[in-house]
Design a protein around this motif. Structure first.
Motif, mmCIF file in Angstrom:
data_model
loop_
_atom_site.group_PDB
_atom_site.id
_atom_site.type_symbol
_atom_site.label_atom_id
_atom_site.label_comp_id
_atom_site.label_asym_id
_atom_site.label_seq_id
_atom_site.Cartn_x
_atom_site.Cartn_y
_atom_site.Cartn_z
ATOM 1 N N MET A 136 -4.239 10.113 -6.656
ATOM 2 C CA MET A 136 -3.932 11.111 -7.619
ATOM 3 C C MET A 136 -4.950 12.267 -7.566
ATOM 4 S SD MET A 136 -1.273 10.174 -9.064
ATOM 5 C CE MET A 136 -1.519 11.383 -10.719
ATOM 6 N N GLU A 137 -5.975 11.952 -7.172
ATOM 7 C CA GLU A 137 -6.945 13.217 -7.027
ATOM 8 C C GLU A 137 -6.538 14.278 -6.145
ATOM 9 O OE1 GLU A 137 -11.808 14.459 -5.926
ATOM 10 O OE2 GLU A 137 -10.612 12.544 -5.077
ATOM 11 N N PHE A 138 -5.985 14.051 -5.031
ATOM 12 C CA PHE A 138 -5.288 15.034 -4.175
ATOM 13 C C PHE A 138 -4.115 15.741 -4.598
ATOM 14 C CE2 PHE A 138 -7.639 13.283 -0.470
ATOM 15 C CZ PHE A 138 -8.282 14.582 -0.034
ATOM 16 N N ASN A 139 -3.285 14.801 -5.450
ATOM 17 C CA ASN A 139 -1.833 15.233 -6.315
ATOM 18 C C ASN A 139 -2.352 16.243 -7.269
ATOM 19 O OD1 ASN A 139 0.969 14.695 -6.641
ATOM 20 N ND2 ASN A 139 0.083 14.212 -8.671
ATOM 21 N N ASN A 140 -3.314 15.810 -7.984
ATOM 22 C CA ASN A 140 -3.643 16.625 -9.100
ATOM 23 C C ASN A 140 -4.163 17.932 -8.649
ATOM 24 O OD1 ASN A 140 -2.888 14.797 -11.077
ATOM 25 N ND2 ASN A 140 -4.874 14.083 -11.276
ATOM 26 N N MET A 141 -5.302 18.010 -7.848
ATOM 27 C CA MET A 141 -5.713 19.362 -7.340
ATOM 28 C C MET A 141 -4.658 20.348 -6.524
ATOM 29 S SD MET A 141 -9.392 18.066 -5.527
ATOM 30 C CE MET A 141 -8.629 17.231 -4.495
ATOM 31 N N PHE A 142 -3.646 19.490 -5.730
ATOM 32 C CA PHE A 142 -2.647 20.459 -5.235
ATOM 33 C C PHE A 142 -1.675 21.134 -6.349
ATOM 34 C CE2 PHE A 142 1.891 20.985 -4.720
ATOM 35 C CZ PHE A 142 2.001 21.281 -3.394
ATOM 36 N N ARG A 156 -10.271 29.186 -6.101
ATOM 37 C CA ARG A 156 -11.120 28.137 -6.518
ATOM 38 C C ARG A 156 -10.546 26.781 -6.484
ATOM 39 N NH1 ARG A 156 -11.929 32.059 -10.894
ATOM 40 N NH2 ARG A 156 -10.241 30.792 -12.148
ATOM 41 N N LYS A 157 -9.208 26.566 -6.513
ATOM 42 C CA LYS A 157 -8.601 25.333 -6.590
ATOM 43 C C LYS A 157 -8.605 25.011 -5.408
ATOM 44 C CE LYS A 157 -7.983 25.305 -11.233
ATOM 45 N NZ LYS A 157 -8.604 24.233 -12.071
ATOM 46 N N MET A 158 -8.393 25.715 -4.415
ATOM 47 C CA MET A 158 -8.374 25.208 -2.912
ATOM 48 C C MET A 158 -9.831 24.849 -2.519
ATOM 49 S SD MET A 158 -5.274 25.308 -1.465
ATOM 50 C CE MET A 158 -5.737 25.546 -0.174
ATOM 51 N N ASP A 159 -10.852 25.562 -2.803
ATOM 52 C CA ASP A 159 -12.084 25.211 -2.836
ATOM 53 C C ASP A 159 -12.577 23.855 -3.122
ATOM 54 O OD1 ASP A 159 -12.791 27.566 -1.324
ATOM 55 O OD2 ASP A 159 -13.668 28.609 -3.144
ATOM 56 N N ASP A 160 -11.813 23.439 -4.251
ATOM 57 C CA ASP A 160 -12.281 22.106 -4.782
ATOM 58 C C ASP A 160 -11.633 21.125 -3.834
ATOM 59 O OD1 ASP A 160 -13.268 23.131 -7.111
ATOM 60 O OD2 ASP A 160 -11.510 22.941 -8.328
ATOM 61 N N ILE A 161 -10.488 21.360 -3.095
ATOM 62 C CA ILE A 161 -9.832 20.689 -2.066
ATOM 63 C C ILE A 161 -10.647 20.429 -1.211
ATOM 64 C CG2 ILE A 161 -7.792 20.171 -0.942
ATOM 65 C CD1 ILE A 161 -6.235 21.342 -2.922
ATOM 66 N N GLU A 163 -14.001 20.789 -0.667
ATOM 67 C CA GLU A 163 -15.016 20.187 -0.933
ATOM 68 C C GLU A 163 -14.793 18.571 -0.581
ATOM 69 O OE1 GLU A 163 -16.967 20.865 -4.436
ATOM 70 O OE2 GLU A 163 -17.117 22.990 -4.406
ATOM 71 N N VAL A 164 -13.496 18.151 -1.434
ATOM 72 C CA VAL A 164 -13.203 16.782 -0.931
ATOM 73 C C VAL A 164 -12.860 16.324 0.690
ATOM 74 C CG1 VAL A 164 -11.642 14.725 -1.747
ATOM 75 C CG2 VAL A 164 -12.501 16.543 -3.520
ATOM 76 N N ASP A 165 -12.224 17.015 1.044
ATOM 77 C CA ASP A 165 -11.749 17.129 2.273
ATOM 78 C C ASP A 165 -11.225 18.419 3.167
ATOM 79 O OD1 ASP A 165 -10.337 16.411 4.781
ATOM 80 O OD2 ASP A 165 -9.914 14.391 3.960
ATOM 81 N N PRO A 166 -12.073 18.864 4.050
ATOM 82 C CA PRO A 166 -11.918 20.019 4.681
ATOM 83 C C PRO A 166 -10.534 20.187 5.345
ATOM 84 C CG PRO A 166 -14.117 19.387 5.118
ATOM 85 C CD PRO A 166 -13.423 18.614 4.635
ATOM 86 N N ASN A 167 -10.197 18.892 5.894
ATOM 87 C CA ASN A 167 -8.798 18.726 6.573
ATOM 88 C C ASN A 167 -7.407 18.863 5.816
ATOM 89 O OD1 ASN A 167 -10.031 18.462 9.287
ATOM 90 N ND2 ASN A 167 -10.330 16.099 8.726
ATOM 91 N N ALA A 168 -7.760 18.258 4.503
ATOM 92 C CA ALA A 168 -6.695 18.615 3.727
ATOM 93 C C ALA A 168 -6.507 20.141 3.286
ATOM 94 C CB ALA A 168 -7.073 17.756 2.281
ATOM 95 N N TYR A 169 -7.842 20.790 3.205
ATOM 96 C CA TYR A 169 -7.537 22.049 2.828
ATOM 97 C C TYR A 169 -6.839 23.143 3.932
ATOM 98 C CZ TYR A 169 -9.871 26.922 2.551
ATOM 99 O OH TYR A 169 -9.853 28.249 2.566
ATOM 100 N N GLU A 170 -7.408 22.613 5.279
ATOM 101 C CA GLU A 170 -6.485 23.220 6.314
ATOM 102 C C GLU A 170 -5.167 22.888 6.329
ATOM 103 O OE1 GLU A 170 -7.931 25.565 8.280
ATOM 104 O OE2 GLU A 170 -9.739 25.424 7.521
#
Length: 224
Positions: A136-142, A156-161, A163-170
């Motif tokens: 749910m953390e990734f779901n909510n951040m998306f 800012r929201k993308m930076d939150d993602i 911080e949790v997982d750079p690969n998810a951000y990319e």
């Protein structure tokens, strides 16, 4: 079911009669029938397009946030050729010209409506994203990123993602985010939807109708 609705072969035998009856009983509407021939040249499938021109949008929301359809088609397979056929008829009916002032899905509109604002369905992006990045953390951040209305908030929201997982951000950056988050949407189109819920709502309503033979299905659609 055969006793109630008749055999499928008989429905296809009456396609042209049904077409003419619709035109007779619904003046000003558009009904077109095409034929798709299989590669072996032994079988064919009727393609039917119906457009009731009293409504001025293909699929939209009214002032009460209610969904209404204007046109639908039955085709042998969901592919680029059939999608283009449908869009060409719709464009002619509604005088969409080059698509300026409208939104559409990325691939479907490229050739027929070159100036439409192309978007992706955020719900589909999220579903593919969560195959790899679960929870749910990734779901909510998306969704927090997708609903961002200004670019700084999105970043800012993308930076939150990140911080949790750079690969998810990319992963999300590679999915053309300007097509699925609000901050980049054109303001002159006045459509803030980030997902294709309008069409999905219609598809959910017609589940029972889709089980019926061709003409019975069209009659059920007309009453839905």
């Amino acid at each position: 079911m055969t006793i109630i609705d008749g055999k499928l072969t008989k429905h296809y035998a009456r396609v042209w009669d049904y077409c003419h009856e619709l035109l007779r009983s619904n003046p000003g509407s558009t009904v077109q029938v095409g034929v798709t021939v299989n590669p072996d040249q032994t079988t064919y499938f009727h393609k039917m397009y119906l457009c009731f021109k009293a409504i001025k949008e293909a699929i939209g929301r009214d002032a009460s946030n209610q969904v209404y359809p204007i046109a639908w088609a039955v085709v042998d397979i969901e592919n680029k050729a059939n999608g283009k056929w449908f869009l060409e008829l719709l464009t002619e009916d509604l005088n969409l010209l080059d698509g300026g002032g409208f939104t559409g899905l990325l691939e479907a509109t490229k050739e027929v409506l070159p100036n439409v604002e192309r978007r992706q369905c955020a719900r589909h992006i999220c579903a593919n994203f969560r195959k790899t990045y679960t929870g749910m953390e990734f779901n909510n951040m998306f969704w927090a990123a997708s609903f961002s209305t200004v670019e700084s908030e999105f970043l800012r929201k993308m930076d939150d993602i990140k911080e949790v997982d750079p690969n998810a951000y990319e992963n999300l950056l590679a999915r053309h985010p300007h097509t699925w988050y609000r901050a980049f949407f054109r303001t002159d189109v006045a459509c803030e939807a980030v997902e294709n819920g309008i069409a999905e709502c219609f598809n959910a309503i017609i589940l029972d109708a889709r089980k019926k033979p061709l003409l019975a299905m069209f009659e059920k659609l007309g009453c839905t």
